[in-house]
Design an enzyme around this catalytic site. Structure first.
Site, PDB file in Angstrom:
ATOM      1  N   VAL A  15       0.840  -1.099  -0.051  1.00  0.00           N
ATOM      2  CA  VAL A  15      -0.018  -0.015  -0.127  1.00  0.00           C
ATOM      3  C   VAL A  15       0.926   1.299  -0.116  1.00  0.00           C
ATOM      4  CG1 VAL A  15      -1.820   1.215   1.203  1.00  0.00           C
ATOM      5  CG2 VAL A  15      -1.766  -1.150   1.233  1.00  0.00           C
ATOM      6  N   GLY A 136     -11.050  -2.037   1.171  1.00  0.00           N
ATOM      7  CA  GLY A 136     -10.120  -1.350   0.127  1.00  0.00           C
ATOM      8  C   GLY A 136     -10.412   0.014  -0.692  1.00  0.00           C
ATOM      9  N   GLY A 189      -0.714  -9.456  -3.402  1.00  0.00           N
ATOM     10  CA  GLY A 189      -0.595  -8.214  -2.222  1.00  0.00           C
ATOM     11  C   GLY A 189      -1.939  -7.929  -1.768  1.00  0.00           C
ATOM     12  N   LYS A 207     -12.953  -5.459  10.340  1.00  0.00           N
ATOM     13  CA  LYS A 207     -13.582  -4.445   9.434  1.00  0.00           C
ATOM     14  C   LYS A 207     -15.005  -4.363   9.768  1.00  0.00           C
ATOM     15  CE  LYS A 207     -10.656  -5.473   5.566  1.00  0.00           C
ATOM     16  NZ  LYS A 207     -10.241  -6.585   4.630  1.00  0.00           N
ATOM     17  N   GLY A 304      -5.297  -4.796  -2.527  1.00  0.00           N
ATOM     18  CA  GLY A 304      -4.216  -4.396  -3.601  1.00  0.00           C
ATOM     19  C   GLY A 304      -3.936  -2.931  -3.235  1.00  0.00           C
TER      20      GLY A 304
HETATM   21  P1  NAP Z   1       3.215  -4.896   3.493  1.00  0.00           P
HETATM   22  O1  NAP Z   1       3.332  -4.996   2.253  1.00  0.00           O
HETATM   23  O2  NAP Z   1       3.737  -6.062   4.378  1.00  0.00           O
HETATM   24  O3  NAP Z   1       4.009  -3.466   4.082  1.00  0.00           O
HETATM   25  C1  NAP Z   1       4.447  -3.245   5.330  1.00  0.00           C
HETATM   26  C2  NAP Z   1       5.371  -2.371   5.334  1.00  0.00           C
HETATM   27  O4  NAP Z   1       5.745  -1.999   6.825  1.00  0.00           O
HETATM   28  C3  NAP Z   1       6.635  -2.781   4.854  1.00  0.00           C
HETATM   29  O5  NAP Z   1       7.238  -1.622   3.849  1.00  0.00           O
HETATM   30  C4  NAP Z   1       7.687  -2.707   5.880  1.00  0.00           C
HETATM   31  O6  NAP Z   1       8.954  -2.647   5.639  1.00  0.00           O
HETATM   32  C5  NAP Z   1       7.042  -1.904   6.986  1.00  0.00           C
HETATM   33  N1  NAP Z   1       7.380  -2.129   8.511  1.00  0.00           N
HETATM   34  C6  NAP Z   1       7.100  -3.544   9.036  1.00  0.00           C
HETATM   35  N2  NAP Z   1       7.700  -3.316  10.224  1.00  0.00           N
HETATM   36  C7  NAP Z   1       8.166  -2.109  10.379  1.00  0.00           C
HETATM   37  C8  NAP Z   1       8.714  -1.183  11.451  1.00  0.00           C
HETATM   38  N3  NAP Z   1       8.878  -1.857  12.623  1.00  0.00           N
HETATM   39  N4  NAP Z   1       9.106  -0.216  11.183  1.00  0.00           N
HETATM   40  C9  NAP Z   1       9.003   0.410   9.974  1.00  0.00           C
HETATM   41  N5  NAP Z   1       8.348  -0.009   8.915  1.00  0.00           N
HETATM   42  C10 NAP Z   1       8.088  -1.417   9.224  1.00  0.00           C
HETATM   43  O7  NAP Z   1       1.953  -4.469   4.374  1.00  0.00           O
HETATM   44  P2  NAP Z   1       0.506  -3.894   3.283  1.00  0.00           P
HETATM   45  O8  NAP Z   1      -0.010  -5.029   2.533  1.00  0.00           O
HETATM   46  O9  NAP Z   1       0.963  -2.670   2.493  1.00  0.00           O
HETATM   47  O10 NAP Z   1      -0.410  -3.403   4.297  1.00  0.00           O
HETATM   48  C11 NAP Z   1      -0.137  -2.187   5.065  1.00  0.00           C
HETATM   49  C12 NAP Z   1      -1.188  -1.908   5.822  1.00  0.00           C
HETATM   50  O11 NAP Z   1      -2.575  -1.771   5.024  1.00  0.00           O
HETATM   51  C13 NAP Z   1      -1.726  -2.862   6.921  1.00  0.00           C
HETATM   52  O12 NAP Z   1      -2.326  -2.309   8.209  1.00  0.00           O
HETATM   53  C14 NAP Z   1      -2.884  -3.732   6.133  1.00  0.00           C
HETATM   54  O13 NAP Z   1      -3.793  -4.461   7.047  1.00  0.00           O
HETATM   55  C15 NAP Z   1      -3.400  -2.464   5.334  1.00  0.00           C
HETATM   56  N6  NAP Z   1      -4.240  -2.934   4.277  1.00  0.00           N
HETATM   57  C16 NAP Z   1      -3.713  -3.656   3.299  1.00  0.00           C
HETATM   58  C17 NAP Z   1      -4.464  -3.655   2.131  1.00  0.00           C
HETATM   59  C18 NAP Z   1      -3.612  -4.882   0.922  1.00  0.00           C
HETATM   60  O14 NAP Z   1      -4.413  -4.949   0.020  1.00  0.00           O
HETATM   61  N7  NAP Z   1      -2.658  -5.108   1.122  1.00  0.00           N
HETATM   62  C19 NAP Z   1      -5.668  -3.229   2.054  1.00  0.00           C
HETATM   63  C20 NAP Z   1      -6.163  -2.464   2.887  1.00  0.00           C
HETATM   64  C21 NAP Z   1      -5.534  -2.458   4.193  1.00  0.00           C
HETATM   65  P3  NAP Z   1       9.995  -3.515   4.431  1.00  0.00           P
HETATM   66  O15 NAP Z   1       9.234  -3.235   3.291  1.00  0.00           O
HETATM   67  O16 NAP Z   1      11.232  -2.782   4.692  1.00  0.00           O
HETATM   68  O17 NAP Z   1       9.823  -4.918   5.215  1.00  0.00           O
HETATM   69  N1  HSE Z   2      -5.988  -8.700   3.413  1.00  0.00           N
HETATM   70  C1  HSE Z   2      -7.223  -7.955   3.259  1.00  0.00           C
HETATM   71  C2  HSE Z   2      -8.090  -8.330   2.077  1.00  0.00           C
HETATM   72  C3  HSE Z   2      -6.718  -6.497   2.707  1.00  0.00           C
HETATM   73  O1  HSE Z   2      -7.740  -9.376   1.571  1.00  0.00           O
HETATM   74  O2  HSE Z   2      -9.304  -7.989   2.075  1.00  0.00           O
HETATM   75  C4  HSE Z   2      -7.623  -5.652   2.306  1.00  0.00           C
HETATM   76  O3  HSE Z   2      -8.200  -5.084   3.675  1.00  0.00           O
END
Ligand code: NAP
Ligand code: HSE
Length: 440
Positions: A15, A136, A189, A207, A304
């Site tokens: 994200v 999302g 992702g 959620k 995503g």
């Molecule tokens: P992700 O790809 O795992 O990214 C997490 C990021 O946080 C990475 O850049 C990681 O660093 C960094 N990080 C982890 N621990 C850290 C620390 N202690 N200090 C500083 N940085 C740290 O996760 P994501 O999918 O982007 O999701 C991020 C948030 O959005 C979560 O709360 C998730 O639930 C939410 N979300 C995600 C989606 C989705 O579709 N992916 C949708 C809605 C909401 P590195 O890259 O260096 O490892």
């Molecule tokens: N892991 C979550 C999903 C990301 O699959 O819906 C979006 O919140």
């Protein structure tokens, strides 16, 4: 020109990286529209050397995300690290305490600590915005918080987890295994860092807890939610569902009834002809039943990088516009403490798949236990097993075969007690599968 809104982004994964790219692409348009530029001044992640598709050297790098959250060069902290405890929580708390606006996609954090964080934001007169935390790219938080004050909401339900819907859709259509589909969801992702949050229903529960609070003006109550995930759903259940005119979806449902508010997350049989059954892949859908609008359904990409970043950017735009509304729609102190409606009292139709011993009297034994619990059967289907039929053409082999029951409306407690009795009677060879049915 007004001074830019200085944004610090903690978390540069799926994200976070998309937010950086969208802001770069849209900044001129946004500046023109709002009269104030958005400038990403600071970033933080664990690994500075990782290739993220943009040059991190363009931004001030922080190894310590708390230092970013309190930096005098940051006005708005975007937390995209995740997790209800640890760095994600510390970043948000530190930023709010330092009087910074916060934008986050962290539903786990909001579901567990949303009220205290909202209090902190209200006390400091700053925004705590979390549009990206639910569904999302669908603007469901804004819809509930801002667009429906003329409505009393009676029910809200939907597909709130993209990963699960993606898995169930591909298992059904392409006949792939659960593990194959999950792997693809991770590669794309969609999944959480720990995908058990997705497949065991906890992400949907996080959620739902947020949406319930906004819909019913109640305190966030994660503990009240009955949760079941999709990991026990087998290809046989998907096939049986299809034969019986249903599709299986992981739904989050919140409903106000005479006892209070019922909140539940579980795999659900929905009629194939229903609108929710048409929602496939990573797409999410939320339906709101209310007195004035009757029914409103929002459908869109549920997970995503880009879809989620779109919601994050919308929240940043609100900060640019100076909006620091109450995070949960009204002052936290005005939120009602809702009475929990117990799951045992839930009433609805059920799909029950029993693996019974193929011998005379078994179906009758099952039917008797159902009748004793005052459960009326809408249909009953026993699948012929070629192997069992070959072993004994008179059907006395005792080999395990599936027996599927569809019930009329019954209570959860009646269903559980009947299934327990059937188990105790030694009529089944495997643990039963029970899936609730939701009709529109
Ligand atoms: P992700 O790809 O795992 O990214 C997490 C990021 O946080 C990475 O850049 C990681 O660093 C960094 N990080 C982890 N621990 C850290 C620390 N202690 N200090 C500083 N940085 C740290 O996760 P994501 O999918 O982007 O999701 C991020 C948030 O959005 C979560 O709360 C998730 O639930 C939410 N979300 C995600 C989606 C989705 O579709 N992916 C949708 C809605 C909401 P590195 O890259 O260096 O490892
Ligand atoms: N892991 C979550 C999903 C990301 O699959 O819906 C979006 O919140």
């Amino acid at each position: 020109m007004t001074r830019p809104l200085r944004v610090g982004i903690a978390g540069l994964g799926t994200v976070g990286a998309s937010v950086i790219k969208i802001l770069a692409r849209r900044n001129a348009v946004l500046t023109q529209r709002y009269g104030r530029p958005v400038e990403v001044t600071a970033v933080s992640a664990r690994d500075r050397t990782k290739n993220r598709g943009f040059d991190v050297a363009d931004y001030q790098w922080f190894d310590d995300p708390i230092a970013l959250a309190t930096s005098p060069d940051v006005d708005c902290v975007v937390e995209l690290v995740g997790g209800s405890e640890g760095a994600g929580r510390e970043i948000v708390e530190a930023a709010l305490r330092a009087g910074k606006h916060v934008v986050t996609a962290n539903k786990a954090l909001l579901a567990q600590h949303g009220l205290e964080l909202a209090r902190l934001a209200e006390a400091n007169g700053v925004a705590l915005a979390f549009e990206a935390s639910v569904a999302g790219g669908i603007p469901v938080i804004k819809t509930l918080r801002e667009a429906l004050p003329g409505n009393a909401i009676s029910r809200l339900y939907g597909i709130l987890n993209g990963t699960c819907n993606y898995i169930l859709s591909r298992m059904e259509i392409e006949g792939l295994t659960f593990q194959e589909c999950l792997k693809d969801a991770q590669r794309l992702g969609y999944a959480e860092a720990d995908p058990t949050f997705d497949v065991e229903g906890f992400d949907t529960a996080h959620k739902l807890a947020i949406l319930t609070s906004l819909a019913f003006e109640t305190e966030v109550d994660l503990e009240a939610i009955y949760v079941e995930g999709i990991s026990s759903i087998t290809p046989l259940d998907l096939t049986m569902a299809s034969e019986l005119g249903f599709r299986i979806k992981l739904l989050g449902v919140a409903e106000r009834n005479a006892m209070g508010i019922e909140q539940r997350v579980h795999p659900t049989m929905v009629p194939k002809s229903s609108a929710i059954a048409q929602v496939m892949g990573v797409t999410n859908a939320v339906t709101i039943d209310a007195d004035a609008i009757k029914e409103l359904t929002l459908i869109g990409p549920g997970a995503g990088g880009d879809a989620t970043a779109s919601a994050v950017v919308a929240d940043i735009a609100d900060v640019v516009l100076g909006k620091a509304d109450h995070p949960f729609g009204c002052s936290v102190d005005r939120l009602e403490k809702a009475t929990r409606s117990p799951m045992q009292r839930h009433e609805g139709g059920y799909y029950i798949r029993l693996t019974v011993h193929d011998r005379p009297g078994v179906a009758a034994g099952v039917a008797t236990r159902m009748a004793e619990a005052d459960i009326s059967l809408e249909s009953i289907l026993q699948k012929r097993s070629e192997k069992a039929a070959n072993q004994d053409p008179h059907g006395r082999s005792g080999a395990p075969v599936p027996l599927v029951l569809i019930t009329y409306a019954a209570t959860e407690s009646a269903i559980r007690s009947a299934v327990e009795r059937i188990s105790e009677d030694g009529l089944i060879a495997e643990p039963p599968q029970v899936i609730r049915i939701e009709r529109e």
